[in-house]
Design an enzyme around this catalytic site. Sequence first.
Site, PDB file in Angstrom:
ATOM      1  N   ASP A 144      39.615  36.590 -24.983  1.00 23.99           N
ATOM      2  CA  ASP A 144      38.569  35.620 -24.665  1.00 23.99           C
ATOM      3  C   ASP A 144      39.072  34.622 -23.623  1.00 23.99           C
ATOM      4  OD1 ASP A 144      36.142  34.349 -24.806  1.00 23.99           O
ATOM      5  OD2 ASP A 144      36.502  33.394 -26.734  1.00 23.99           O
ATOM      6  N   ASN A 179      27.265  41.413 -25.714  1.00 20.38           N
ATOM      7  CA  ASN A 179      27.555  41.135 -24.300  1.00 20.38           C
ATOM      8  C   ASN A 179      26.513  41.721 -23.343  1.00 20.38           C
ATOM      9  OD1 ASN A 179      31.217  41.273 -24.556  1.00 20.38           O
ATOM     10  ND2 ASN A 179      29.833  39.505 -24.634  1.00 20.38           N
TER      11      ASN A 179
END
Length: 246
Positions: free
Chosen positions: A18, A66
């Site tokens: 991340d 996503n």
Amino acid sequence: MHGLIPDKLPRHLAIIMDGNGRWAQERMLTRIIGHQKGVETVRVIVEECSRLGIGYLTLFAFSAENWLRPKTEVKALMALLKKYIASEAARMDANNIRFNVIGNRDELPPDVNKAVQGAIDRTSGNTGMILTLALSYGARQEIMTAATRIASDIASGVLKADDLSETAFASYLFTGGLPDPDFLIRTSGEMRISNFLLWQLAYTELYFSSVNWPEFTPAELYRALSDYQARERRFGRTSAQINTRS
Ligand code: FPP
């Protein structure tokens, strides 16, 4: 050199990569540059884990959620994935790495799927580290899919309801055949699981690094692994039971 105890490494390491976007935005760069830089980190960390002798490395590369990102970012991520998988297959092979994917592959663009299949086939005979990329992956969706398939196998008589055990259930997940992760690292300071491996993380040790993924170096990896090595895993038992192995 890194001070790690070789026989106390996690057998299965999972990573939530991340912070690519924030790394780029802090430098007035586009988020896509952040992902490109993130791919460089993937290369380095994959080879480092393989060298260390980690058996299974699972990377969260693209979540089911996503797909909701801006179209240009999704397109760029898919292009990066395709390029990475196609160009790294030879290096994986040279390092005896076996490539694997979990997630809903039907949702991937056909060219990405083709690259995925090419890398799986090319590395299928390898006996070293198993590198699993989670692509279009969501843990709740994975559990739902498993439950649906189990229901259908029970209805058709392939499976008896009485035979359903934790092990049998786990074999219906995308990760069937992989051991549960021993250690999970998430970068960029966020302390969430974000729909990653919900079933499999039941007893996993968690580690949160404040470093954004593009800056996650082998030194940061060693720091995380030495933290893991200092922990006592009890699996619900007491410390005394673990130490006397009773
Ligand atoms: C998180 O950063 C990262 C991702 C959504 C994807 C991870 C992808 C890569 C490292 C590149 C492609 C992967 C491979 C295996 C070649 P973010 O965009 O969520 O960052 P932010 O939270 O700072 O916005």
